[in-house]
Design an enzyme around this catalytic site. Sequence first.
Site, mmCIF file in Angstrom:
data_model
loop_
_atom_site.group_PDB
_atom_site.id
_atom_site.type_symbol
_atom_site.label_atom_id
_atom_site.label_comp_id
_atom_site.label_asym_id
_atom_site.label_seq_id
_atom_site.Cartn_x
_atom_site.Cartn_y
_atom_site.Cartn_z
ATOM 1 N N CYS A 59 0.847 -1.125 0.021
ATOM 2 C CA CYS A 59 -0.157 -0.031 -0.036
ATOM 3 C C CYS A 59 0.874 1.361 0.118
ATOM 4 O O CYS A 59 0.733 2.295 -0.671
ATOM 5 C CB CYS A 59 -1.076 0.004 1.248
ATOM 6 S SG CYS A 59 -1.998 1.367 1.326
ATOM 7 N N CYS A 60 1.817 1.384 0.804
ATOM 8 C CA CYS A 60 2.629 2.282 0.903
ATOM 9 C C CYS A 60 3.709 2.663 -0.340
ATOM 10 O O CYS A 60 3.978 3.673 -1.040
ATOM 11 C CB CYS A 60 3.692 2.112 2.062
ATOM 12 S SG CYS A 60 3.155 2.574 3.628
ATOM 13 N N CYS A 71 -1.170 8.173 7.448
ATOM 14 C CA CYS A 71 -2.303 8.145 7.013
ATOM 15 C C CYS A 71 -3.366 7.626 8.272
ATOM 16 O O CYS A 71 -2.879 7.079 8.923
ATOM 17 C CB CYS A 71 -2.355 7.072 5.669
ATOM 18 S SG CYS A 71 -1.519 7.386 4.588
ATOM 19 N N CYS A 73 -3.507 4.098 9.457
ATOM 20 C CA CYS A 73 -2.168 3.702 10.103
ATOM 21 C C CYS A 73 -1.673 4.366 11.079
ATOM 22 O O CYS A 73 -0.290 4.410 11.602
ATOM 23 C CB CYS A 73 -1.382 3.508 9.055
ATOM 24 S SG CYS A 73 -1.858 2.372 7.695
ATOM 25 N N CYS A 78 7.505 4.111 6.002
ATOM 26 C CA CYS A 78 6.797 3.770 4.852
ATOM 27 C C CYS A 78 7.357 3.185 3.541
ATOM 28 O O CYS A 78 6.593 2.437 2.709
ATOM 29 C CB CYS A 78 5.762 5.009 4.437
ATOM 30 S SG CYS A 78 7.083 6.259 3.897
HETATM 31 S S1 SF4 Z 1 0.465 4.561 5.751
HETATM 32 FE FE1 SF4 Z 1 -1.242 2.982 5.612
HETATM 33 S S2 SF4 Z 1 -2.828 3.786 4.171
HETATM 34 FE FE2 SF4 Z 1 -1.122 5.176 4.035
HETATM 35 S S3 SF4 Z 1 0.028 4.300 2.183
HETATM 36 FE FE3 SF4 Z 1 1.144 3.220 3.874
HETATM 37 S S4 SF4 Z 1 -0.279 1.536 4.286
HETATM 38 FE FE4 SF4 Z 1 -1.346 2.602 3.010
#
Ligand code: SF4
Length: 215
Positions: free
Chosen positions: A99-100, A181, A184, A207
């Site tokens: 996701c990151c 985010c 998180c 991240c």
């Molecule tokens: S901090 Fe969480 S929501 Fe944001 S990009 Fe990374 S995993 Fe995704």
Amino acid sequence: MEPDDLLLASIERFQGRIALVSSFGAESAVLLHMVAEIDRTIPVIFLDTGKLFAETLRYRETLADWLGLRDLRTARPDPDRLAEVDPRGDLWRDDPDLCCWQRKVEPLDAALAGFDAWITGRKRFQGGTRVALDAIENEPDGRVKVNPLVDWGEADIAAYFARFDLPAHPLAAAGFRSIGCLPCTRPVDPGEAPRAGRWAGLAKTECGIHQRQFA
Ligand code: SF4
């Protein structure tokens, strides 16, 4: 070197080829203010992952106006890639590293095209892998990363906020000391490490824009 001296030297050395990357988080106003004092036209790159707190988006506007930033750029993930790998928007739950990667690392790579150096607000006191941080890093991609506040502690940050009457992030008063985010990030309790609220309960502490999880 003092942070503003290092900033000035870096901006002169990489004239037109250096950007500040800012999360507009709880401590970001310090570095943004220092850069603005030198040159308000330095590009400032903000990563809008699509998962940020509404308070952060509002703070970005407030602070950018207050400081008179002239070149604020917003990097966003590729919507086609997101539709492919994160169609429900909940990849953070199952695979936060991926996701990151999609929401932060790839958009930042694209936004940094054409820059040879970038400035970050990381500090050693934030803990984790940051305890051994250097003021200047030579990255594998050939870019130079400048960390002017590397030696600063919480008292330095607080004193700078007070000295220049900098506006605080709206979530700071609620115990959010490192703000990423929404899914998180949680506030931290007194005595907890500043970044303990990031990916709480997971081994993940970064991240990936500073420490790559993927090649
Ligand atoms: S901090 Fe969480 S929501 Fe944001 S990009 Fe990374 S995993 Fe995704």
